[in-house]
Design an enzyme around this catalytic site. Structure first.
Site, PDB file in Angstrom:
ATOM      1  CG  HIS A  20      -1.161  -7.212   4.040  1.00 43.07           C
ATOM      2  ND1 HIS A  20      -1.857  -7.944   3.104  1.00 43.07           N
ATOM      3  CD2 HIS A  20       0.148  -7.305   3.677  1.00 43.07           C
ATOM      4  CE1 HIS A  20      -1.002  -8.440   2.218  1.00 43.07           C
ATOM      5  NE2 HIS A  20       0.217  -8.065   2.544  1.00 43.07           N
ATOM      6  CG  ASP A  43      -4.784  -9.265   0.434  1.00 45.58           C
ATOM      7  OD1 ASP A  43      -5.889  -9.566   0.916  1.00 45.58           O
ATOM      8  OD2 ASP A  43      -4.012  -8.433   0.942  1.00 45.58           O
ATOM      9  CG  HIS A 101      -9.343  -7.838   1.489  1.00 46.21           C
ATOM     10  ND1 HIS A 101      -8.857  -8.836   2.313  1.00 46.21           N
ATOM     11  CD2 HIS A 101     -10.673  -7.739   1.747  1.00 46.21           C
ATOM     12  CE1 HIS A 101      -9.837  -9.311   3.056  1.00 46.21           C
ATOM     13  NE2 HIS A 101     -10.958  -8.679   2.731  1.00 46.21           N
ATOM     14  CG  ASP A 146      -4.372  -5.122   1.462  1.00 46.21           C
ATOM     15  OD1 ASP A 146      -5.585  -5.221   1.713  1.00 46.21           O
ATOM     16  OD2 ASP A 146      -3.515  -5.857   1.987  1.00 46.21           O
ATOM     17  CG  HIS A 192      -5.703  -4.075   7.568  1.00 46.45           C
ATOM     18  ND1 HIS A 192      -6.110  -5.354   7.863  1.00 46.45           N
ATOM     19  CD2 HIS A 192      -6.834  -3.343   7.454  1.00 46.45           C
ATOM     20  CE1 HIS A 192      -7.431  -5.392   7.925  1.00 46.45           C
ATOM     21  NE2 HIS A 192      -7.894  -4.194   7.687  1.00 46.45           N
ATOM     22  CG  ASP A 236      -3.983 -10.974   3.766  1.00 49.81           C
ATOM     23  OD1 ASP A 236      -4.486 -11.853   4.493  1.00 49.81           O
ATOM     24  OD2 ASP A 236      -4.256  -9.767   3.859  1.00 49.81           O
ATOM     25  CG  ASP A 255      -7.283 -12.007   3.499  1.00 53.66           C
ATOM     26  OD1 ASP A 255      -6.811 -12.063   2.344  1.00 53.66           O
ATOM     27  OD2 ASP A 255      -7.457 -10.933   4.098  1.00 53.66           O
ATOM     28  CD  GLU A 306      -4.403  -8.686   8.016  1.00 52.47           C
ATOM     29  OE1 GLU A 306      -5.193  -9.027   8.920  1.00 52.47           O
ATOM     30  OE2 GLU A 306      -4.174  -7.494   7.723  1.00 52.47           O
TER      31      GLU A 306
HETATM   32 MN   LIG Z   1      -4.042  -7.818   2.887  1.00 52.07          MN
END
Ligand SMILES: [Mn+2]
Length: 299
Positions: A98, A121, A123, A125, A138, A226, A228, A271
């Site tokens: 990312h 995402d 996360h 980030d 990332h 992303d 994920d 990702e």
């Molecule tokens: Mn990310």
């Protein structure tokens, strides 16, 4: 409309190797067909050259691992994205980890000056070199694009190109934040819709609000996706899986609602890690989501 595809085979921003093969996996999963079937023109610009990494012991700063290599990649990517916009095309960037979002976003911001960002995402980030635990870049691109550092990541940006206004950034699907990262997000003014918000209000409501935020008073928006953000059973081949994410249909609803807006300037899917994947499932899901973002409908 030309969709110009740019691959960024880099995994130096992440802890686990393998997402550098993401662009190949997504192309192999039928990206070209999915785009041409929609009546759009597929133009593959190939991959960005990624410099060979220095030895592990040669980090100048362990809080920003592979900073030089990642920044070189982002500078190259931004200039390709700018050229793509100048040709009137829509850039689609394939990651890679990312950290490459800095290149895409700065490139699009250079041309459109005041863009919003939808960031999907698990996360945030939103670390920087002062808050990071891992030193992995990332985990920092969104903070960097919003002007919260690390400043070195966006050094290549023209002085006349503003950072992204945090009030025009929406984080969606988040379920794993570091403590200091939470504080930084709270003070920044970035809008956050966690998985809990999606559970309570539903994806349709969350996306309506998100799209209003990134469109009002901007010159369009960027989508940073992303893989994920999806729950790991739907998308097992990602760099950093976190349980409890979006279902396949929730992700598609988000993509279909984005497709209703002409103001999408650029987008990226990142990702994808083929090494951790099962029969390229995650890349295939990425391709179906890309098609939905570009207007594919069930009927
Ligand atoms: Mn990310």
């Amino acid at each position: 409309m030309n969709i110009e595809v740019i691959g960024v085979p880099v995994d130096l921003g992440a802890d686990r190797r393998g997402v550098d093969m993401g662009p190949s996996a997504i192309r192999y999963a039928g990206l070209k067909n999915a785009i041409t079937e929609l009546g759009l023109h597929y133009v593959d610009l190939g991959n960005i050259d990624v410099p060979s990494p220095k030895n592990l012991g040669e980090y100048q700063d362990p809080s920003m691992k592979y900073l030089d290599e990642v920044t070189t990649v982002n500078e190259r990517l931004a200039s390709r994205v700018i050229d793509s916009h100048k040709r009137g095309s829509k850039p689609l960037v394939l990651g890679g980890d990312h950290s490459i979002a800095v290149g895409t976003i700065i490139g699009t911001q250079t041309v459109f000056n005041n863009i919003g960002v939808i960031w999907m995402d698990a996360h945030g980030d939103f670390n920087n070199n002062r808050t990071t635990i891992s030193g992995n870049l990332h985990g920092m691109p969104l903070a960097a694009c919003a002007g919260y550092g690390p400043a070195e990541m966006t050094d290549f940006k023209g002085d006349d190109v503003p950072f992204i206004d945090p009030e025009k950034i929406v984080l969606i699907g988040v379920r794993d934040l570091d403590d200091k990262e939470k504080q930084l997000i709270r003070t920044s003014g970035v809008h956050v819709f966690t998985m809990a918000d999606i559970d309570v209000h539903g994806m349709r409501h969350v996306m309506s609000r998100a799209l209003r935020i990134v469109n009002e008073g901007t010159n369009g928006f960027h989508l940073s996706f992303d893989m994920d953000v999806l729950t790991p059973t739907e998308a097992p081949g990602v760099g950093t899986p976190v349980p409890g994410g979006l279902t396949y249909r929730e992700a598609h609803l988000a993509a279909e609602m984005i497709a209703e807006h002409d103001s999408l300037r650029s987008f990226e899917f990142v990702e994808v890690n083929p090494i951790l994947d099962q029969m390229n499932q995650t890349a295939k899901v990425a391709v179906t989501l890309i098609a939905s973002v570009l207007g594919k409908r069930i009927i």
